[in-house]
Scaffold this motif. Structure first.
Motif: not given
Length: 240
Positions: A230-235
């Protein structure tokens, strides 16, 4: 400036008192949990808070939302747009979820009990947005836990991209039950960003759709599977 507590609920209009009570309960629960981890919070001190914010800014952080939010490093474009909600919508498939995160306000939503066991016709709503708002710039799928319905989650992003080819599409999830294959399907369907909520000490779960608890290590491992797919991953959130 001090934290919201039960004293604040009485001065609010009745329509908002439930939200304020829930917020005060969440704040109290967070403080108790942190104390159990040996991290008690000091009482609010306006001068100390102002000094701490100044130190963070000097270290490279940025203040947003009248100083209520602190950002360090990259910021998602969807976060920028969230301040106004302009040409941005959020949808859910259902409000069913295997977690019980303290920061979740779903219980205050209209028809919460109905959508815990039933699915929403999001296609009708997306068509209505297309008619009334034209092309959207930002589209989110939240819940509940969207990945309890993996095929429908993929269908949602494919449909959102068909209606709004330029839209930035994001997903809010605990990652429940997902593997690299599902992350690849979501990306192929049009997902641009995934935001994970992590439940640290989920020892038990009573949700009938997902009765098994998961370890922190397994959750972190799942997040790593999404990186590079996935292009952008964050918590986006972390709960005890």
């Amino acid at each position: 400036m001090r934290r919201v507590d039960q004293r604040d609920t009485a001065v609010l209009p009745p329509a908002y008192q439930g939200y304020a009570r829930r917020f005060a309960e969440v704040s109290a629960q967070l403080r108790r949990t942190m104390e159990q981890f040996g991290l008690p919070l000091a009482q609010d001190d306006a001068h100390e808070l102002a000094a701490a914010r100044k130190r963070l800014v000097q270290a490279g952080a940025h203040l947003r939302n009248d100083g209520k939010s602190i950002v360090y490093g990259a910021l998602s474009p969807a976060c920028e747009r969230c301040r106004t909600g302009e040409r941005s919508v959020s949808q859910f498939i259902s409000l069913a979820c295997p977690r019980n995160c303290w920061f979740c306000f779903n219980a205050n939503q209209f028809d919460y009990n109905e959508y815990r066991s039933n699915r929403k016709d999001w296609r009708v709503e997306m068509d209505a947005y297309a008619q009334s708002m034209g092309k959207l710039d930002y589209v989110a799928l939240t819940g509940g836990e969207p990945l309890l319905y993996p095929d429908e989650a993929c269908a949602f992003f494919a449909y959102a991209k068909r209606l709004n080819p330029q839209a930035h599409c994001r997903l809010y999830t605990s990652g429940w039950g997902a593997g690299r294959g599902l992350f690849e399907r979501l990306a192929e369907s049009g997902l641009d960003e995934i935001r994970f909520s992590v439940k640290i000490d989920a020892e038990t779960s009573t949700n009938r759709e997902a009765p098994q608890a998961e370890s922190l290590e397994r959750q972190v491992s799942r997040i790593s599977l999404a990186v590079g797919v996935v292009p952008s991953v964050m918590v986006a959130g972390c709960s005890w």
